[in-house]
Design a protein around this motif. Structure first.
Motif, PDB file in Angstrom:
ATOM      1  N   GLY A 266       0.786  -1.225   0.000  1.00  0.00           N
ATOM      2  CA  GLY A 266       0.000   0.000   0.000  1.00  0.00           C
ATOM      3  C   GLY A 266       0.819   1.276   0.000  1.00  0.00           C
ATOM      4  N   ILE A 267       2.154   1.147  -0.128  1.00  0.00           N
ATOM      5  CA  ILE A 267       3.057   2.292  -0.095  1.00  0.00           C
ATOM      6  C   ILE A 267       3.676   2.469  -1.478  1.00  0.00           C
ATOM      7  CG2 ILE A 267       5.072   3.301   1.057  1.00  0.00           C
ATOM      8  CD1 ILE A 267       4.637   1.177   3.279  1.00  0.00           C
ATOM      9  N   PRO A 268       3.796   3.680  -1.995  1.00  0.00           N
ATOM     10  CA  PRO A 268       4.450   3.890  -3.290  1.00  0.00           C
ATOM     11  C   PRO A 268       5.835   3.237  -3.318  1.00  0.00           C
ATOM     12  CG  PRO A 268       3.374   5.903  -2.605  1.00  0.00           C
ATOM     13  CD  PRO A 268       3.255   4.954  -1.451  1.00  0.00           C
ATOM     14  N   ALA A 269       6.085   2.458  -4.374  1.00  0.00           N
ATOM     15  CA  ALA A 269       7.289   1.637  -4.433  1.00  0.00           C
ATOM     16  C   ALA A 269       8.582   2.433  -4.406  1.00  0.00           C
ATOM     17  CB  ALA A 269       7.252   0.759  -5.677  1.00  0.00           C
ATOM     18  N   LYS A 270       8.542   3.705  -4.793  1.00  0.00           N
ATOM     19  CA  LYS A 270       9.756   4.506  -4.855  1.00  0.00           C
ATOM     20  C   LYS A 270      10.196   5.025  -3.486  1.00  0.00           C
ATOM     21  CE  LYS A 270       8.798   5.997  -9.602  1.00  0.00           C
ATOM     22  NZ  LYS A 270       8.508   7.150 -10.491  1.00  0.00           N
ATOM     23  N   THR A 271       9.369   4.861  -2.468  1.00  0.00           N
ATOM     24  CA  THR A 271       9.699   5.388  -1.150  1.00  0.00           C
ATOM     25  C   THR A 271      10.597   4.426  -0.371  1.00  0.00           C
ATOM     26  OG1 THR A 271       7.774   4.397  -0.061  1.00  0.00           O
ATOM     27  CG2 THR A 271       7.472   6.568  -1.084  1.00  0.00           C
TER      28      THR A 271
ATOM     29  N   ASP B  12      10.241   3.502   2.737  1.00  0.00           N
ATOM     30  CA  ASP B  12       9.427   2.584   3.532  1.00  0.00           C
ATOM     31  C   ASP B  12       9.047   1.351   2.726  1.00  0.00           C
ATOM     32  OD1 ASP B  12       9.531   4.123   5.799  1.00  0.00           O
ATOM     33  OD2 ASP B  12       7.596   5.112   5.462  1.00  0.00           O
ATOM     34  N   ALA B  13       8.741   1.545   1.445  1.00  0.00           N
ATOM     35  CA  ALA B  13       8.402   0.403   0.587  1.00  0.00           C
ATOM     36  C   ALA B  13       9.627  -0.454   0.330  1.00  0.00           C
ATOM     37  CB  ALA B  13       7.815   0.898  -0.730  1.00  0.00           C
ATOM     38  N   LYS B  14      10.756   0.180   0.084  1.00  0.00           N
ATOM     39  CA  LYS B  14      11.971  -0.567  -0.222  1.00  0.00           C
ATOM     40  C   LYS B  14      12.447  -1.391   0.971  1.00  0.00           C
ATOM     41  CE  LYS B  14      13.510   2.824  -3.680  1.00  0.00           C
ATOM     42  NZ  LYS B  14      13.232   1.980  -4.838  1.00  0.00           N
ATOM     43  N   ARG B  15      12.127  -0.949   2.180  1.00  0.00           N
ATOM     44  CA  ARG B  15      12.569  -1.670   3.380  1.00  0.00           C
ATOM     45  C   ARG B  15      11.890  -3.031   3.530  1.00  0.00           C
ATOM     46  NH1 ARG B  15      12.159   3.624   6.043  1.00  0.00           N
ATOM     47  NH2 ARG B  15      14.271   4.449   6.374  1.00  0.00           N
ATOM     48  N   CYS B  16      10.714  -3.186   2.934  1.00  0.00           N
ATOM     49  CA  CYS B  16       9.994  -4.460   3.084  1.00  0.00           C
ATOM     50  C   CYS B  16       9.928  -5.233   1.777  1.00  0.00           C
ATOM     51  CB  CYS B  16       8.586  -4.220   3.634  1.00  0.00           C
ATOM     52  SG  CYS B  16       7.504  -3.240   2.571  1.00  0.00           S
ATOM     53  N   PHE B  17      10.797  -4.864   0.824  1.00  0.00           N
ATOM     54  CA  PHE B  17      10.789  -5.478  -0.501  1.00  0.00           C
ATOM     55  C   PHE B  17      12.135  -6.131  -0.797  1.00  0.00           C
ATOM     56  CE2 PHE B  17      11.986  -4.946  -5.009  1.00  0.00           C
ATOM     57  CZ  PHE B  17      10.999  -5.719  -5.608  1.00  0.00           C
ATOM     58  N   ALA B  18      12.096  -7.327  -1.375  1.00  0.00           N
ATOM     59  CA  ALA B  18      13.327  -8.031  -1.759  1.00  0.00           C
ATOM     60  C   ALA B  18      13.243  -8.448  -3.224  1.00  0.00           C
ATOM     61  CB  ALA B  18      13.538  -9.255  -0.879  1.00  0.00           C
ATOM     62  N   TYR B  19      14.402  -8.487  -3.873  1.00  0.00           N
ATOM     63  CA  TYR B  19      14.480  -8.766  -5.308  1.00  0.00           C
ATOM     64  C   TYR B  19      15.615  -9.744  -5.589  1.00  0.00           C
ATOM     65  CZ  TYR B  19      15.567  -7.679 -10.265  1.00  0.00           C
ATOM     66  OH  TYR B  19      15.846  -7.743 -11.612  1.00  0.00           O
ATOM     67  N   VAL B  20      15.285 -10.830  -6.278  1.00  0.00           N
ATOM     68  CA  VAL B  20      16.289 -11.790  -6.735  1.00  0.00           C
ATOM     69  C   VAL B  20      16.374 -11.665  -8.253  1.00  0.00           C
ATOM     70  CG1 VAL B  20      16.983 -14.209  -6.865  1.00  0.00           C
ATOM     71  CG2 VAL B  20      15.820 -13.359  -4.819  1.00  0.00           C
ATOM     72  N   PRO B  21      17.420 -11.021  -8.784  1.00  0.00           N
ATOM     73  CA  PRO B  21      17.508 -10.810 -10.230  1.00  0.00           C
ATOM     74  C   PRO B  21      17.853 -12.083 -10.986  1.00  0.00           C
ATOM     75  CG  PRO B  21      19.496 -10.035  -9.177  1.00  0.00           C
ATOM     76  CD  PRO B  21      18.567 -10.455  -8.064  1.00  0.00           C
TER      77      PRO B  21
END
Length: 231
Positions: free
Chosen positions: A61-66, A68-77
Motif C-alpha cells: 500500500g506504499i508507493p514503491a519509490k519510497t 518505507d516500501a523498499k525496506r519491506c521489498f526483496a528482489y532476486v535478479p
C-alpha cells in the motif's frame, strides 16, 4: 501486497509496456509469464526500481519509490551481482545491516545450511559459480525478511537440491503471508506453487487467472492457448 496500476514504459519510440495493471495479495504467489519481448523484464525492473516509468506501483500500500516500501521489498535478479571482494557471509551481513533486519545469527546459519552454503561462507564473490551466486542472492533477499519478494527466473542455474529448497521456501513465505511474484519460463517449476498467473504478450496482460478458476488445467496448456504456442 503488490499492486501495479497503469504501468507504461517506452524505450524511444518502442512501447515495451502499455497500461499494465495487476494485483498480488498478501500470502499469494503470482507468476508472470510471456514470450520473449512481451515486456516481462521491463515490468520486473520497474518494480525493482531500476527503471523510470509512468503509472503507479505500490508495495504493501506504499508507493514503491519510497524508502518505507523498499525496506519491506526483496528482489532476486535473473543475473546475480556480487561484490567481488566480499565473502558469502559478508554479503548477508551487509544486507542485514543495510536493512536493519531482525534476522538472527541462528536464522542465517539455518539458511546457509538449507542452501548448502555452510562451507562456502568465506568464499569471495569473484570465486563463486553462477549457481552459488544465485544461492547467495536468494539468501540475501530472505535476510531482509520481506513482506513482498520478486524473483526473476530464480531457478536458472540451481542444482536439484537448491530448486527443491527454493520451492519449499516459497511455500513457507506464502504461509507467512508474504507476497511472492515469480517471472519464469520454467513453467514446470512453478506448477505446484502459483495462486494467480498473469500472461503477457506484446506489452499487454492478455490473461489473468487464479488457480481456482482454471481448476486442474495444465499450466503449459493454458499458457500456450493464450500465446498461440509461443514461449
Amino acid at each position: 501486497m503488490l499492486a501495479i496500476q497503469n504501468l507504461s514504459k517506452s524505450y524511444g519510440k518502442v512501447l515495451a509496456v502499455d497500461q499494465v495493471s495487476f494485483f498480488v495479495p498478501d500470502g499469494r504467489v503470482g507468476i508472470l509469464l510471456g514470450p520473449n519481448g512481451a515486456g516481462k523484464s521491463t515490468i520486473i525492473k520497474s518494480i525493482a526500481g531500476l527503471l523510470r516509468y509512468n503509472g503507479e506501483i505500490q508495495i504493501q500500500g506504499i508507493p514503491a519509490k519510497t524508502l518505507d516500501a523498499k525496506r519491506c521489498f526483496a528482489y532476486v535478479p535473473e543475473i546475480p551481482n556480487m561484490f567481488e571482494a566480499l565473502t558469502v557471509r559478508e554479503h548477508i551481513e551487509y544486507i542485514r545491516h543495510a536493512y536493519n533486519s531482525g534476522i538472527t545469527d541462528g536464522e542465517i546459519e539455518e539458511m546457509l545450511r538449507r542452501y548448502e552454503m555452510e562451507d562456502k561462507q568465506d568464499k569471495l564473490g569473484n570465486e563463486l559459480s553462477k549457481g552459488m551466486m544465485q544461492k547467495v542472492s536468494i539468501c540475501c533477499a530472505l535476510a531482509i525478511k520481506p513482506k513482498v519478494i520478486l524473483l526473476d527466473e530464480p531457478m536458472v542455474g540451481l542444482d536439484p537440491k537448491a530448486i527443491k529448497e527454493l520451492k519449499e521456501t516459497v511455500l513457507e513465505l506464502r504461509e507467512q503471508g508474504v507476497t511472492v511474484l515469480i517471472s519464469t519460463h520454467m513453467l514446470e517449476m512453478v506448477e505446484d506453487l502459483w495462486d494467480v498467473m498473469f500472461v503477457m504478450e506484446k506489452s499487454h496482460i492478455i490473461g489473468s487467472y487464479t488457480k481456482e478458476e482454471v481448476g486442474g488445467k495444465d499450466l503449459d496448456d493454458l499458457f500456450f492457448e493464450l500465446t498461440g504456442g509461443k514461449r
